[in-house]
Write an enzyme that holds these catalytic residues in place. Structure first.
Site, short mmCIF file in Angstrom:
data_model
loop_
_atom_site.label_atom_id
_atom_site.label_comp_id
_atom_site.label_asym_id
_atom_site.label_seq_id
_atom_site.Cartn_x
_atom_site.Cartn_y
_atom_site.Cartn_z
N GLY A 1 53.98 23.78 27.90
CA GLY A 1 54.88 24.79 26.83
C GLY A 1 55.13 25.48 25.90
O GLY A 1 55.45 26.15 27.49
N ASN A 2 55.79 25.73 25.03
CA ASN A 2 56.53 27.17 25.34
C ASN A 2 56.25 27.90 23.68
O ASN A 2 56.05 27.11 22.84
CB ASN A 2 57.93 26.65 24.73
CG ASN A 2 58.57 25.79 23.90
OD1 ASN A 2 59.38 25.78 23.25
ND2 ASN A 2 59.67 24.55 25.28
N ARG A 3 57.61 28.91 23.10
CA ARG A 3 57.27 29.08 22.18
C ARG A 3 57.92 29.40 20.45
O ARG A 3 57.44 29.16 20.14
CB ARG A 3 57.47 30.59 22.75
CG ARG A 3 57.15 31.13 23.57
CD ARG A 3 57.12 32.76 23.91
NE ARG A 3 56.26 33.59 25.09
CZ ARG A 3 55.53 33.76 24.93
NH1 ARG A 3 55.17 34.42 24.08
NH2 ARG A 3 54.81 34.80 25.97
#
Ligand code: CTP
Length: 404
Positions: free
Chosen positions: A207-209
């Protein structure tokens, strides 16, 4: 300008409540006209609505034309909003399938105004899979549905199927009708936000932030400017808006987001790709949880590229549609953003430096540079994401006016 509401009364016992609704809408300053199905006229006679609205009630598809206008088209074009209230299972089924076999359904098929549908029926009819399927179809077509409430039904037992309170329906109508002068009134805006997640195995993901804050600010600014908004939300840490003019589609993976964008793009004036989309996914995610072996010091994942949603939208879009992307960069901001503008055939790229903690992922502020083909890059000052959203919506309104 006074807003025009066409109220379509259909043959549910709750039809008598439409009389009160017409009065309530008039008290809010709206001009109302009524159409009734034949079944509805058995429950509340047209004379009641005609005397309240001071206008002939539309009940007959073959009624004589007034001033050469075809009556169902005239009503369809006159309305700023069509409200089907109460909506029976039968009329919902007809609307979902494009059937126009009487005055009311013909005008509903002909209207380009937003259509709100307020069902009222027996709970078993409401829960019937055919009704639920038709309701789903109406929602997919962009109709605005108000859920029936649960309570004492005309049949003498409790169930879901009651018409919501007249005051609540009137408030719903008021929210759908945008105020005069709203710069995005009647425009349809699709905003993606948050991050996509790619499964590694049943318990892990890549995933990412992305927090979703920038996309939310744009969606809220568009709603405040009167637009009808579809939010396609990946994983995000924000509370999504609740509004009859806002539809929310939740997705997890890039592929799901791509499918949702493709589906919604056709009916949209603007697409804003504010989501942080995963660029890679696992070639083959494990079906079971990956276990670590005692002697294992490394573990390799094989990744393959995901579809570039913005690029696909840039190719698909019609000339009058606007496709807006973001460029999240840590270095050489302008050069990379310029490249994305060209590669993805976007109309606008909003470039931001995500290495700066004041403006990057999760922060409340942003400093962006706007790129557009044949424009000098415009650097906007550091401001709140809310303010960036509002300014971006101003820009969208300005660009849409030029496309008209
Ligand atoms: N985007 C997209 N589909 C992808 C990747 C990105 O639609 N698979 C969109 C993003 O929503 C954003 C724009 O493309 O609007 C740019 O995203 P960004 O992450 O900055 O760039 P990438 O295209 O992923 O390129 P790179 O990672 O090489 O910078």
């Amino acid at each position: 300008m006074v807003k025009h509401v066409a109220v379509y009364v259909t043959g549910s016992i709750a039809a008598y409540k439409a009389v009160e609704l017409v009065r309530t809408l008039q008290k809010k300053g709206l001009t109302v006209r009524v159409a009734e199905t034949k079944a509805a006229t058995e429950l509340v006679g047209p004379a009641t609505f005609a005397s309240l609205t001071k206008h002939r009630v539309f009940t007959d598809l073959w009624a004589e034309s007034v001033d050469g206008h075809v009556p169902h088209i005239e009503l369809a074009d006159w309305a700023d909003l069509a409200v089907v209230v109460p909506a029976t299972a039968n009329v919902i089924a007809k609307m979902a399938n494009g059937i126009a076999d009487d005055a009311a359904t013909a005008a509903l098929l002909a209207t380009s105004a937003p259509v709100a549908v307020i069902p009222a029926m027996n709970s078993q009819m409401w829960e019937n899979p055919a009704t639920q399927r038709n309701v789903r179809l109406l929602k997919e077509d962009g109709r605005l549905l108000m859920e029936p409430t649960t309570g004492y039904l005309a049949e003498g037992y409790q169930g879901k199927g009651r018409l919501p309170a007249v005051g609540a329906i009137a408030d719903f109508v008021e929210t759908v009708l945008v105020a005069d002068g709203d710069q995005l009134g009647k425009r349809r805006v699709v905003v993606t936000l948050g991050g996509t997640r790619e499964p590694v195995d049943p318990v892990r993901f890549l995933g990412n932030r992305s927090s979703g804050k920038m996309g939310l600010a744009i969606a809220e600014a568009a709603l405040n400017a009167g637009a009808t908004v579809t939010i396609i939300a990946g994983s995000a840490q924000v509370k999504l808006p609740v509004s009859p003019r806002c539809q929310i589609v939740k997705v997890t993976t890039t592929e799901e987001m791509a499918t949702a964008v493709k589906q919604k793009l056709n009916g949209a004036d603007v697409l804003v790709m504010a989501a942080a989309v995963a660029d890679f996914k696992l070639a083959s995610p494990a079906k079971q949880k990956i276990k670590k072996a005692a002697d294992q010091s490394t573990y390799q994942l094989t990744l393959v590229p995901t579809v570039d949603i913005l690029k696909a939208a840039g190719k698909l879009k019609r000339p009058e549609q606007l496709v807006i992307g973001f460029a999240a960069e840590t270095n050489d901001l302008l050069a990379h953003a310029q490249q994305k503008l060209v590669d993805k055939q976007a109309d606008v790229i909003v470039a931001n430096d995500v290495s700066d903690s004041r403006t990057g992922f999760g922060s409340d502020d942003n400093q962006v540079t706007i790129l557009r083909p044949n424009w000098q890059p415009a650097k906007w000052p550091l401001m709140s994401k809310k303010a960036v959203g509002e300014r971006l919506v101003d820009l969208i309104a300005q660009l849409l006016r030029k496309e008209d």
